[in-house]
Design a protein around this motif. Structure first.
Motif: not given
Length: 458
Positions: A197-220
């Motif tokens: 679940e922790a790994r799933y949450l991390e993925n959802e925090f940074t996943r970009t998709a047309d129907d999903h705005e991420p929590l973080f815009a990761v750059y590094d």
């Protein structure tokens, strides 16, 4: 039975080199169950530990089976099996059935899995690979098929080689069994679900998709597991780093074994952890963005906010005064989001006078697929967010997140073996230097000689 320093336990004076180490480091204020003294005296103390009532046992003051340095030398196989069933909280009949029933077969499967997990942790995290290779040539770890296999393994924890230099095979077996007990506890409580679940949450925090705005815009990707971001959910312009904690079994084992009061059960209660680092002036925007994201994407609720030594509060003794920074943050959050005053808790002002950790904490409950497996109906899981500042007081003293891992590893070694060999400690320090970017001398000074030093070198 309370935890006591060996010098206060009435078992005689401690040797100059405890546990036969030539040079060692140990955790300050973290005395293990004493090993010194007559074998008969130690056997008596060990029996007291094994026979104590495990219900509502407070491990902060009472040694547990993980703290033992040996089984009583005169214990018979029947008693060893009884203790095993009691401390693992399994059926004695299932141990004796030796795989003849479905429940017994599943139990032995878990026991063998826990032994492999223990070996992986000792080799990878504690860096005891050379010692394990000596114990188990060619990686031939024990395989338990019968109750006799189990008692044979446990009996290898009994003998102590008084004149041997370094970790004896007896001490290694003690540590191996202790870690395996923690691993079995994790298997029984299905902690791998929490990791998923922790790994799933991390993925959802940074996943970009047309129907999903991420929590973080990761750059590094920063040092260790930290990841850098340039803005947050809702178009909030905030820069910082974040890390989702508890994504591996090794991190859970270190947490359990370095703090006697923890277990897989308490780890599950703590839930998923997130560490967010932002500037103080960005705290409100970051908090609002985070809370909104968790509410909208994960149905988060039951929020509580805690000032853990981070924000200034009213002056000590000023009964009529108002909280300063924390009060302003609270009012702003209540204005942005529908929260009540009762959801905020303040602690005593100490940020400027102590070396304690400083953070703004957010705890609550969110809905997440069990094990992070998409398609499963979401279930409730607790979470805790620690929002900290760049170069907070802990960082300035050299106790950064990666450096503090050294403290935790030495704590584990102290609990398992009484101390940590100097050569192994140096490997931990070198690893922390690589991850933190700090030089070795600074780390050594902070851990051993610094004002907030947590370790003692002999």
């Amino acid at each position: 039975m309370s935890r006591k320093n060996p010098l206060e336990s009435g078992q005689g004076s401690a040797p100059k080199n405890p546990r036969n180490f030539k040079s060692l480091v140990r955790r300050a204020g973290f005395p293990p169950l004493a090993f010194e003294g007559k074998a008969t005296t130690y056997d008596e103390r060990t029996r007291e530990v094994l026979d104590q009532d495990t219900k509502d046992l407070d491990a902060r003051t009472n040694p547990t089976v993980i703290d033992l340095r040996s089984l009583p030398s005169d214990a018979n196989d029947t008693k060893i099996l009884e203790w095993t069933a009691k401390w693992l909280k399994v059926g004695l009949s299932d141990l004796k059935a030796e795989g003849a029933t479905d429940r017994s077969k599943e139990l032995y499967k878990k026991l063998n899995q826990s032994l492999l997990m223990a070996a992986d942790y000792m080799r990878g995290t504690l860096q005891l690979g050379r010692q394990l290779d000596h114990m188990f040539p060619d990686g031939a770890y024990p395989i338990l098929r019968t109750s006799n296999d189990l008692t044979t393994l446990l009996r290898k924890t009994i003998h102590f080689e008084q004149d041997k230099t370094g970790l004896s095979s007896h001490a290694l077996y003690c540590g191996f069994v202790s870690v395996a007990i923690a691993a079995f506890d994790g298997i029984e409580h299905d902690v791998e679900n929490l990791i998923g679940e922790a790994r799933y949450l991390e993925n959802e925090f940074t996943r970009t998709a047309d129907d999903h705005e991420p929590l973080f815009a990761v750059y590094d990707v920063g040092g260790g597991n930290e990841r850098k971001f340039s803005n947050m959910y809702g178009g909030v312009s905030v820069r910082g780093t974040f890390e989702v904690r508890g994504k591996s079994l090794s991190s859970f084992f270190t947490k359990w074994l370095s703090r006697p009061e923890t277990s897989s059960e308490t780890a599950l209660k703590d839930g998923i952890g997130l560490r967010l680092t932002v500037r103080k002036e960005d705290m409100l925007d970051a908090t609002s963005s985070l809370v909104t994201f968790l509410q909208e994407k994960f149905g988060a609720y039951d929020f509580r906010f805690e000032n853990d030594n981070l924000f200034d509060q009213k002056a000590e003794g000023d009964v009529d005064g108002e909280d300063q920074e924390f009060e302003r943050l609270q009012k702003s959050l209540i204005g942005h989001i529908d929260f009540s005053d009762s959801q905020f808790s303040r602690n005593q002002p100490s940020a400027s006078s102590s070396g304690r950790f400083q953070a703004f904490k957010i705890v609550g409950t969110l809905e997440v697929p069990p094990g992070g497996r998409e398609g499963n109906a979401p279930e409730s899981r607790r979470f805790e967010v620690q929002i900290v500042l760049p170069y907070n007081k802990n960082e300035r003293k050299g106790l950064s997140h990666s450096v503090y891992d050294v403290v935790r590893k030495v704590s584990v070694m102290t609990r398992l073996f009484g101390a940590c060999e100097e050569s192994i400690y140096q490997e931990y320090v070198q690893e922390a230097a690589r991850q933190s970017g700090m030089d070795v001398a600074t780390i050594q000074d902070a851990l051993v000689n610094g004002k907030n030093g947590r370790l003692i070198a002999h």
